[in-house]
Design an enzyme around this catalytic site. Sequence first.
Site, PDB file in Angstrom:
ATOM      1  N   ARG A 103       1.633  -5.277  -5.259  1.00  0.00           N
ATOM      2  CA  ARG A 103       1.669  -6.427  -4.346  1.00  0.00           C
ATOM      3  C   ARG A 103       1.979  -7.610  -5.249  1.00  0.00           C
ATOM      4  O   ARG A 103       1.283  -7.844  -6.232  1.00  0.00           O
ATOM      5  CB  ARG A 103       0.314  -6.615  -3.664  1.00  0.00           C
ATOM      6  CG  ARG A 103      -0.168  -5.383  -2.879  1.00  0.00           C
ATOM      7  CD  ARG A 103      -1.408  -5.732  -2.068  1.00  0.00           C
ATOM      8  NE  ARG A 103      -2.193  -4.569  -1.682  1.00  0.00           N
ATOM      9  CZ  ARG A 103      -1.961  -3.820  -0.610  1.00  0.00           C
ATOM     10  NH1 ARG A 103      -0.962  -4.111   0.195  1.00  0.00           N
ATOM     11  NH2 ARG A 103      -2.728  -2.795  -0.323  1.00  0.00           N
ATOM     12  N   ASP A 149       0.827  -0.367  11.864  1.00  0.00           N
ATOM     13  CA  ASP A 149       0.671  -1.652  12.559  1.00  0.00           C
ATOM     14  C   ASP A 149       1.914  -2.542  12.462  1.00  0.00           C
ATOM     15  O   ASP A 149       1.803  -3.760  12.460  1.00  0.00           O
ATOM     16  CB  ASP A 149      -0.546  -2.405  11.994  1.00  0.00           C
ATOM     17  CG  ASP A 149      -0.398  -2.742  10.516  1.00  0.00           C
ATOM     18  OD1 ASP A 149       0.535  -2.217   9.880  1.00  0.00           O
ATOM     19  OD2 ASP A 149      -1.208  -3.530  10.005  1.00  0.00           O
ATOM     20  N   THR A 203       3.231   2.614   6.164  1.00  0.00           N
ATOM     21  CA  THR A 203       1.844   2.162   5.990  1.00  0.00           C
ATOM     22  C   THR A 203       0.943   3.027   6.850  1.00  0.00           C
ATOM     23  O   THR A 203       1.268   3.291   8.018  1.00  0.00           O
ATOM     24  CB  THR A 203       1.640   0.679   6.382  1.00  0.00           C
ATOM     25  OG1 THR A 203       0.226   0.444   6.512  1.00  0.00           O
ATOM     26  CG2 THR A 203       2.317   0.285   7.661  1.00  0.00           C
ATOM     27  N   GLY A 224       0.827  -1.213   0.000  1.00  0.00           N
ATOM     28  CA  GLY A 224       0.000   0.000   0.000  1.00  0.00           C
ATOM     29  C   GLY A 224       0.853   1.251   0.000  1.00  0.00           C
ATOM     30  O   GLY A 224       1.777   1.372   0.796  1.00  0.00           O
ATOM     31  N   MET A 250      -9.790   3.378   7.328  1.00  0.00           N
ATOM     32  CA  MET A 250      -9.025   2.184   6.946  1.00  0.00           C
ATOM     33  C   MET A 250      -8.312   1.611   8.166  1.00  0.00           C
ATOM     34  O   MET A 250      -8.372   2.187   9.263  1.00  0.00           O
ATOM     35  CB  MET A 250      -8.006   2.533   5.865  1.00  0.00           C
ATOM     36  CG  MET A 250      -8.550   2.427   4.465  1.00  0.00           C
ATOM     37  SD  MET A 250      -7.210   2.540   3.281  1.00  0.00           S
ATOM     38  CE  MET A 250      -8.077   2.120   1.778  1.00  0.00           C
ATOM     39  N   ARG A 269      -6.719  -2.321   8.086  1.00  0.00           N
ATOM     40  CA  ARG A 269      -7.144  -3.702   7.865  1.00  0.00           C
ATOM     41  C   ARG A 269      -7.270  -4.510   9.162  1.00  0.00           C
ATOM     42  O   ARG A 269      -8.307  -5.062   9.460  1.00  0.00           O
ATOM     43  CB  ARG A 269      -6.148  -4.370   6.927  1.00  0.00           C
ATOM     44  CG  ARG A 269      -6.694  -5.593   6.276  1.00  0.00           C
ATOM     45  CD  ARG A 269      -5.781  -6.145   5.216  1.00  0.00           C
ATOM     46  NE  ARG A 269      -4.540  -5.423   5.020  1.00  0.00           N
ATOM     47  CZ  ARG A 269      -3.969  -5.240   3.846  1.00  0.00           C
ATOM     48  NH1 ARG A 269      -4.541  -5.703   2.775  1.00  0.00           N
ATOM     49  NH2 ARG A 269      -2.810  -4.606   3.743  1.00  0.00           N
ATOM     50  N   ASP A 319      -1.617   2.214   8.205  1.00  0.00           N
ATOM     51  CA  ASP A 319      -2.222   1.428   9.287  1.00  0.00           C
ATOM     52  C   ASP A 319      -1.452   1.529  10.611  1.00  0.00           C
ATOM     53  O   ASP A 319      -1.997   1.227  11.666  1.00  0.00           O
ATOM     54  CB  ASP A 319      -2.322  -0.054   8.875  1.00  0.00           C
ATOM     55  CG  ASP A 319      -3.299  -0.263   7.733  1.00  0.00           C
ATOM     56  OD1 ASP A 319      -4.013   0.695   7.373  1.00  0.00           O
ATOM     57  OD2 ASP A 319      -3.345  -1.381   7.176  1.00  0.00           O
ATOM     58  N   GLU A 331     -12.333  -0.152   9.701  1.00  0.00           N
ATOM     59  CA  GLU A 331     -12.745  -1.229   8.798  1.00  0.00           C
ATOM     60  C   GLU A 331     -12.267  -2.562   9.393  1.00  0.00           C
ATOM     61  O   GLU A 331     -11.275  -2.614  10.099  1.00  0.00           O
ATOM     62  CB  GLU A 331     -12.115  -1.052   7.400  1.00  0.00           C
ATOM     63  CG  GLU A 331     -10.620  -1.268   7.393  1.00  0.00           C
ATOM     64  CD  GLU A 331     -10.029  -1.417   5.988  1.00  0.00           C
ATOM     65  OE1 GLU A 331     -10.749  -1.722   5.047  1.00  0.00           O
ATOM     66  OE2 GLU A 331      -8.804  -1.218   5.876  1.00  0.00           O
ATOM     67  N   GLN A 357      -7.925   8.286   2.175  1.00  0.00           N
ATOM     68  CA  GLN A 357      -6.981   8.383   3.307  1.00  0.00           C
ATOM     69  C   GLN A 357      -5.542   8.066   2.923  1.00  0.00           C
ATOM     70  O   GLN A 357      -4.610   8.379   3.642  1.00  0.00           O
ATOM     71  CB  GLN A 357      -7.365   7.381   4.411  1.00  0.00           C
ATOM     72  CG  GLN A 357      -8.700   7.608   5.017  1.00  0.00           C
ATOM     73  CD  GLN A 357      -9.251   6.336   5.643  1.00  0.00           C
ATOM     74  OE1 GLN A 357      -9.038   6.080   6.823  1.00  0.00           O
ATOM     75  NE2 GLN A 357      -9.954   5.526   4.878  1.00  0.00           N
ATOM     76  N   ASP A 373       5.355  -5.012   6.771  1.00  0.00           N
ATOM     77  CA  ASP A 373       6.139  -6.189   7.163  1.00  0.00           C
ATOM     78  C   ASP A 373       6.140  -7.287   6.095  1.00  0.00           C
ATOM     79  O   ASP A 373       7.111  -8.045   5.988  1.00  0.00           O
ATOM     80  CB  ASP A 373       5.715  -6.725   8.536  1.00  0.00           C
ATOM     81  CG  ASP A 373       4.215  -6.835   8.688  1.00  0.00           C
ATOM     82  OD1 ASP A 373       3.496  -6.572   7.697  1.00  0.00           O
ATOM     83  OD2 ASP A 373       3.763  -7.188   9.790  1.00  0.00           O
TER      84      ASP A 373
HETATM   85  O1  F6P Z   1      -2.261   0.371   3.086  1.00  0.00           O
HETATM   86  C1  F6P Z   1      -2.966  -0.338   4.056  1.00  0.00           C
HETATM   87  C2  F6P Z   1      -4.376  -0.426   3.620  1.00  0.00           C
HETATM   88  O2  F6P Z   1      -4.763   0.853   3.322  1.00  0.00           O
HETATM   89  C3  F6P Z   1      -5.397  -1.023   4.587  1.00  0.00           C
HETATM   90  O3  F6P Z   1      -5.797  -0.139   5.585  1.00  0.00           O
HETATM   91  C4  F6P Z   1      -6.502  -1.401   3.648  1.00  0.00           C
HETATM   92  O4  F6P Z   1      -7.298  -2.413   4.166  1.00  0.00           O
HETATM   93  C5  F6P Z   1      -5.739  -1.854   2.446  1.00  0.00           C
HETATM   94  O5  F6P Z   1      -4.523  -1.179   2.446  1.00  0.00           O
HETATM   95  C6  F6P Z   1      -6.427  -1.629   1.127  1.00  0.00           C
HETATM   96  O6  F6P Z   1      -5.647  -2.187   0.132  1.00  0.00           O
HETATM   97  P1  F6P Z   1      -5.912  -2.020  -1.428  1.00  0.00           P
HETATM   98  O7  F6P Z   1      -5.354  -0.695  -1.825  1.00  0.00           O
HETATM   99  O8  F6P Z   1      -5.176  -3.141  -2.037  1.00  0.00           O
HETATM  100  O9  F6P Z   1      -7.386  -2.056  -1.617  1.00  0.00           O
END
Ligand code: F6P
Length: 325
Positions: A71, A129, A125, A10, A169, A171, A127, A222, A256, A102
């Site tokens: 990814r 996290d 990230t 991300g 957001m 995850r 997140d 989320e 975001q 990670d």
């Molecule tokens: O970058 C982390 C994140 O934003 C999470 O919070 C979210 O669930 C996910 O990526 C969304 O990923 P994508 O851009 O692949 O939909």
Amino acid sequence: MAIAIMTSGGDCAGMNPAIKQFVDYCFTRGVQPFLIYDGLEGLIDGSIRPATYEDVAGIMHEGGTKIRSSRSKRFFEYEYRKKAYDNLQAHNIDKIVILGGDGSFRALNQFHKDFGVNFVGIPATIDNDIFGTEYCLGVDTALNIIRQATDAVRDTSASFKRACVIETMGRDCGYLALVSAITCGAEVCIIPELEYDLEAIGQRLKQELENGRKYIVCVVAEGCFADKCTSTEQLVTWLEEDIGIETRATILGHVQRGGNPTVYDRLMASEFATFAVDRLLSNNTGGSVIVYNKSEFEFVTIDYVNSQKYEIRKDLLELAKRLVN
Ligand code: F6P
């Protein structure tokens, strides 16, 4: 030998300032910097180019990542990692700075085990996290975007005496929602890290409405409803039917992840990138991650980062306890 930078997973605000500092600083140190485009996928496909000042001029204020991201499933396979290694060899690159989470660090750790390519991971990230670091690049910008959106939604909710549910957001981690709930003055905060009691929240909200509260702000993360079989939609229905207040939901989504980086993220990006380059140029470091704790940068191993699940600071969670029942 040369040094390259890439962004993986991300994207987030702060990646471009880090790329710019990486390139400018490498030139200062007398080393030719390389840019790997399209993350691990680009590494496999050989999208690698020597960087120039021009590549990174005027990107400090831009969100996302100029060298793009991906990814990659292919990188799990040795055959493709070998291809990636051959691509690096063709440019004499034996050191990589990687910005990501990670999962990206684990991928490069395997790459290091296979071929001995040294790397430093910069936690990036929204997140927030990653275990072992208090701060991941991009979080401050994401929080400010959520703050701006929530302030705006509050204006209209107040005008109509409505409730609003703002979904952030995150995850597997409620950090964004937690900090946003605290700093935006929410009445309800639903995150995976805090047990919530809808019945108790309902009683409290009804009482507050009777005592003059005119609108309600709920911030939810989320993914935190997985085991409770509920969702942002259901929360809206509950507010309307059980609490009796007209409600609207705003799912912030990818807004975001973009936006121009805050001063804090630009500064953090510059520091992360500088320390990462210094580290890689000083010795054969293997694989490490640069982390930021108690106002200091330090390097830790990938094994350490992977050894535990990130946990939100207890005192922050404590601040939101009154919003979950
Ligand atoms: O970058 C982390 C994140 O934003 C999470 O919070 C979210 O669930 C996910 O990526 C969304 O990923 P994508 O851009 O692949 O939909």
